[in-house]
Design an enzyme around this catalytic site. Structure first.
Site, PDB file in Angstrom:
ATOM      1  N   CYS A 178      -9.242 -14.182  -0.358  1.00  0.00           N
ATOM      2  CA  CYS A 178     -10.061 -13.175   0.337  1.00  0.00           C
ATOM      3  C   CYS A 178     -11.555 -13.446   0.266  1.00  0.00           C
ATOM      4  CB  CYS A 178      -9.763 -11.797  -0.235  1.00  0.00           C
ATOM      5  SG  CYS A 178      -8.089 -11.267   0.118  1.00  0.00           S
ATOM      6  N   PHE A 212      -1.675  -6.209   3.941  1.00  0.00           N
ATOM      7  CA  PHE A 212      -2.334  -7.299   4.681  1.00  0.00           C
ATOM      8  C   PHE A 212      -2.096  -7.216   6.192  1.00  0.00           C
ATOM      9  CE2 PHE A 212      -1.955  -9.106   0.358  1.00  0.00           C
ATOM     10  CZ  PHE A 212      -3.310  -9.298   0.112  1.00  0.00           C
ATOM     11  N   HIS A 214     -15.789  -6.368   0.676  1.00  0.00           N
ATOM     12  CA  HIS A 214     -14.416  -6.719   1.080  1.00  0.00           C
ATOM     13  C   HIS A 214     -13.473  -5.587   0.684  1.00  0.00           C
ATOM     14  CE1 HIS A 214     -10.597  -8.608   1.619  1.00  0.00           C
ATOM     15  NE2 HIS A 214     -10.324  -8.559   0.333  1.00  0.00           N
ATOM     16  N   ASN A 219      -6.164  -5.282   5.153  1.00  0.00           N
ATOM     17  CA  ASN A 219      -6.883  -6.355   4.454  1.00  0.00           C
ATOM     18  C   ASN A 219      -6.498  -7.669   5.139  1.00  0.00           C
ATOM     19  OD1 ASN A 219      -7.556  -8.428   2.656  1.00  0.00           O
ATOM     20  ND2 ASN A 219      -7.085  -7.234   0.824  1.00  0.00           N
TER      21      ASN A 219
HETATM   22  C1  LIG Z   1      -1.416  -0.767  -5.851  1.00  0.00           C
HETATM   23  C2  LIG Z   1      -2.213   0.515  -5.755  1.00  0.00           C
HETATM   24  C3  LIG Z   1      -2.270   0.946  -4.285  1.00  0.00           C
HETATM   25  C4  LIG Z   1      -1.537   1.622  -6.542  1.00  0.00           C
HETATM   26  O1  LIG Z   1      -2.293   2.807  -6.386  1.00  0.00           O
HETATM   27  P1  LIG Z   1      -2.553   3.801  -7.571  1.00  0.00           P
HETATM   28  O2  LIG Z   1      -2.787   3.004  -8.795  1.00  0.00           O
HETATM   29  O3  LIG Z   1      -3.566   4.779  -7.138  1.00  0.00           O
HETATM   30  O4  LIG Z   1      -1.221   4.608  -7.576  1.00  0.00           O
HETATM   31  P2  LIG Z   1      -0.103   4.852  -8.650  1.00  0.00           P
HETATM   32  O5  LIG Z   1      -0.494   4.461 -10.004  1.00  0.00           O
HETATM   33  O6  LIG Z   1       0.337   6.249  -8.415  1.00  0.00           O
HETATM   34  O7  LIG Z   1       1.016   3.867  -8.113  1.00  0.00           O
HETATM   35  C5  LIG Z   1       1.860   4.140  -7.026  1.00  0.00           C
HETATM   36  C6  LIG Z   1       3.229   3.642  -7.392  1.00  0.00           C
HETATM   37  O8  LIG Z   1       3.164   2.218  -7.592  1.00  0.00           O
HETATM   38  C7  LIG Z   1       3.536   1.901  -8.944  1.00  0.00           C
HETATM   39  N1  LIG Z   1       2.687   0.841  -9.420  1.00  0.00           N
HETATM   40  C8  LIG Z   1       1.353   0.802  -9.346  1.00  0.00           C
HETATM   41  N2  LIG Z   1       0.903  -0.360  -9.828  1.00  0.00           N
HETATM   42  C9  LIG Z   1       1.989  -1.057 -10.236  1.00  0.00           C
HETATM   43  C10 LIG Z   1       2.188  -2.324 -10.829  1.00  0.00           C
HETATM   44  N3  LIG Z   1       1.154  -3.132 -11.045  1.00  0.00           N
HETATM   45  N4  LIG Z   1       3.441  -2.712 -11.090  1.00  0.00           N
HETATM   46  C11 LIG Z   1       4.499  -1.923 -10.810  1.00  0.00           C
HETATM   47  N5  LIG Z   1       4.376  -0.709 -10.250  1.00  0.00           N
HETATM   48  C12 LIG Z   1       3.146  -0.276  -9.978  1.00  0.00           C
HETATM   49  C13 LIG Z   1       3.341   3.176  -9.734  1.00  0.00           C
HETATM   50  O9  LIG Z   1       4.180   3.196 -10.861  1.00  0.00           O
HETATM   51  C14 LIG Z   1       3.717   4.227  -8.704  1.00  0.00           C
HETATM   52  O10 LIG Z   1       5.122   4.308  -8.609  1.00  0.00           O
HETATM   53  P3  LIG Z   1       5.854   5.721  -8.371  1.00  0.00           P
HETATM   54  O11 LIG Z   1       5.256   6.284  -7.109  1.00  0.00           O
HETATM   55  O12 LIG Z   1       7.294   5.354  -8.258  1.00  0.00           O
HETATM   56  O13 LIG Z   1       5.537   6.565  -9.577  1.00  0.00           O
HETATM   57  C15 LIG Z   1      -3.649   0.331  -6.343  1.00  0.00           C
HETATM   58  O14 LIG Z   1      -3.556   0.101  -7.717  1.00  0.00           O
HETATM   59  C16 LIG Z   1      -4.429  -0.762  -5.694  1.00  0.00           C
HETATM   60  O15 LIG Z   1      -4.850  -0.663  -4.536  1.00  0.00           O
HETATM   61  N6  LIG Z   1      -4.719  -1.836  -6.454  1.00  0.00           N
HETATM   62  C17 LIG Z   1      -5.526  -2.947  -5.964  1.00  0.00           C
HETATM   63  C18 LIG Z   1      -4.816  -3.746  -4.932  1.00  0.00           C
HETATM   64  C19 LIG Z   1      -5.388  -5.136  -4.870  1.00  0.00           C
HETATM   65  O16 LIG Z   1      -5.409  -5.832  -5.900  1.00  0.00           O
HETATM   66  N7  LIG Z   1      -5.895  -5.558  -3.717  1.00  0.00           N
HETATM   67  C20 LIG Z   1      -6.518  -6.823  -3.614  1.00  0.00           C
HETATM   68  C21 LIG Z   1      -5.718  -7.634  -2.688  1.00  0.00           C
HETATM   69  S1  LIG Z   1      -6.093  -9.286  -2.927  1.00  0.00           S
HETATM   70  C22 LIG Z   1      -7.571  -9.542  -2.189  1.00  0.00           C
HETATM   71  O17 LIG Z   1      -8.084  -8.712  -1.491  1.00  0.00           O
HETATM   72  C23 LIG Z   1      -8.191 -10.847  -2.464  1.00  0.00           C
HETATM   73  C24 LIG Z   1      -7.336 -12.096  -2.317  1.00  0.00           C
HETATM   74  O18 LIG Z   1      -6.123 -12.029  -2.083  1.00  0.00           O
HETATM   75  O19 LIG Z   1      -7.884 -13.194  -2.443  1.00  0.00           O
END
Ligand SMILES: CC(C)(COP(=O)(O)OP(=O)(O)OC[C@H]1O[C@@H](n2cnc3c(N)ncnc32)[C@H](O)[C@@H]1OP(=O)(O)O)[C@@H](O)C(=O)NCCC(=O)NCCSC(=O)CC(=O)O
Length: 413
Positions: A168, A219, A315, A348
């Site tokens: 990204c 994505f 980003h 994204n």
């Molecule tokens: C994944 C998320 C949307 C989760 O949102 P929240 O943390 O607010 O929500 P939450 O804790 O209620 O989680 C929602 C549900 O997902 C589960 N959950 C959350 N994180 C988890 C994990 N790491 N492993 C397993 N389960 C997980 C929770 O238990 C819950 O399940 P249940 O609902 O069953 O209780 C967020 O953490 C997020 O956006 N993280 C960043 C994403 C990211 O890294 N993007 C970058 C992309 S890469 C990039 O851009 C650059 C590149 O690629 O180069």
């Protein structure tokens, strides 16, 4: 040969541009297939014959609602997936078929965005001197850069740089390279093109594989093109064309976040992309490190603006990442509006996304929607390892509607 020997320093100095590199035009493109996030869980679980995994589908629905995405554009349709049942199983060999798809589709999408940028720029395509292309979608030689030369009517001598697999941060990295090219080669006009088609990521949901849920919900596909050049000119082609700078690229830096090597990883496997994104760690590490990156970028320039006095191109990795940036920098809610809107409307799109945000910022500024019309801005992009790209931008007065070059820069084409 009778004249005095030239001084090498003077030759080098004469080859450099006088002013800073600037964004002269922006173009974007997406595939036609638009998917609404609200409808996507049904679509995805049906296309992957996974309707029986009701608990996982409910979880996917919850995750989809948290990502900050309202709609996205995807090259892969139900029809395409129907023709490739092997794409459903991440462990089945499907790389060749996936690569065949991106080999054809990525250059076409990249060309569409590029044509829009070139049209806006107004000069002929063969005035492009350098081409910097980046994608995570492919592994071909020659690459998208080579294909773009005939597709756009560029000169065969255009100097190409192809950046593969930068995740990204690819868009910001390409702009950083373009800045150096433009400032070190007087008269250079660099076409930066980022294009992504995420068919290499597609697979069916599996219990215990949270990464797949995030990949499928977050994505999107798109392409962004930017023309970068220093010292804007007015030329006769025979019509008079004035180059109109939009944003000057004042500085560009990259840094690795310590001990972050496994936080975002990606690699090519027989079944498409493998890799991992530590979704809980990514927002935290970004939050812990960006203020230092920003201070390192702004302090040497003597720009004393507070973070709320800047415009922002961050980003949009996901909502959680933008929320963390907001919290750490104590930004007013509207400061990340351009990033949030692009995330919401397109998802994204890896490195493409910061170019869409740049375009959205320009639109907001032209429409008077950017409160206080800030003069200075920051671009922040994140990617594998955990790598942070930080760029200082300067808005050009009149935002591409003024800032015309003086008459003495009039050049006959
Ligand atoms: C994944 C998320 C949307 C989760 O949102 P929240 O943390 O607010 O929500 P939450 O804790 O209620 O989680 C929602 C549900 O997902 C589960 N959950 C959350 N994180 C988890 C994990 N790491 N492993 C397993 N389960 C997980 C929770 O238990 C819950 O399940 P249940 O609902 O069953 O209780 C967020 O953490 C997020 O956006 N993280 C960043 C994403 C990211 O890294 N993007 C970058 C992309 S890469 C990039 O851009 C650059 C590149 O690629 O180069």
């Amino acid at each position: 040969m009778g004249s005095a020997p030239a001084n090498v320093r003077e030759i080098c100095r004469a080859k450099r541009a006088d002013g800073p590199a600037a964004v002269l035009a922006i173009g974007t493109a997406n595939p036609a297939n638009c998917v609404l996030q609200d409808e996507f869980p049904d679509l995805y679980f049906s296309a992957t014959k996974s309707e029986h995994l009701t608990g996982l589908k409910d979880k996917f629905t919850r995750v989809c609602q948290k990502l900050g995405v309202r709609k996205r554009y995807l090259h892969h349709t139900e029809e395409l997936l129907g023709a490739h049942p092997e794409f459903l199983d991440h462990h089945a060999p499907s790389l060749d078929a996936r690569l065949d798809i991106v080999k054809a589709a990525v250059p076409e999408l990249a060309a569409e965005a590029s044509r829009r940028a070139i049209d806006e720029w107004g000069r002929p395509a063969d005035d492009i001197t350098h081409l910097v292309v980046t994608t995570n979608s492919g592994a071909h030689m020659p690459g998208v850069d080579f294909r773009l030369v005939p597709l756009l009517g560029l000169r065969p001598t255009v100097r190409r740089t192809m950046l593969y697999l930068n995740g990204c941060f690819a868009g910001a990295a390409a702009l950083r390279v373009a800045k150096d090219l433009a400032e070190n080669n007087r008269g250079a006009r660099v076409l930066v093109v980022c294009a992504e088609i995420t068919v290499l990521l597609f697979t069916r949901p599996e219990e215990g594989c949270f990464q797949t849920l995030v990949n499928q919900g977050l994505f999107g596909d798109g392409a962004g093109a930017v023309i970068v050049g220093a010292d804007p000119v007015m030329i006769r082609t025979p019509a008079v064309v004035r180059e109109r700078p939009i944003f000057e690229i004042v500085s560009a830096a990259q840094t690795i976040i310590p001990d972050s090597e496994d936080v975002i990883t990606m690699y090519i496997t027989k079944g498409g992309y493998g890799g991992n994104i530590s979704t809980r760690q990514v927002p935290v590490l970004i939050g812990d490190n960006i203020e230092r990156c920003l201070l390192d970028a702004f302090e040497p320039l003597g720009i004393g603006a507070g973070w709320n006095d800047l415009f922002w191109d961050v980003h949009p990795g996901s909502s959680a990442i933008l929320d963390q940036v907001d919290a750490v920098l104590h930004l007013k809610p509207e400061k990340l509006a351009a990033s949030r809107r692009v995330l919401s409307e397109y998802g994204n799109m890896f490195g493409v996304t910061v170019i869409f945000v740049l375009d959205e910022l320009r639109r907001r500024m032209q429409n008077g929607e950017e409160e206080g019309a800030p003069e200075w801005g920051a671009m922040l992009a994140f990617g594998p390892g955990l790598t942070v790209e930080t760029m200082v931008l300067h808005r050009c007065v009149a935002q591409g509607t003024g800032a015309a070059p003086p008459e003495d820069k009039l050049t006959a084409a």
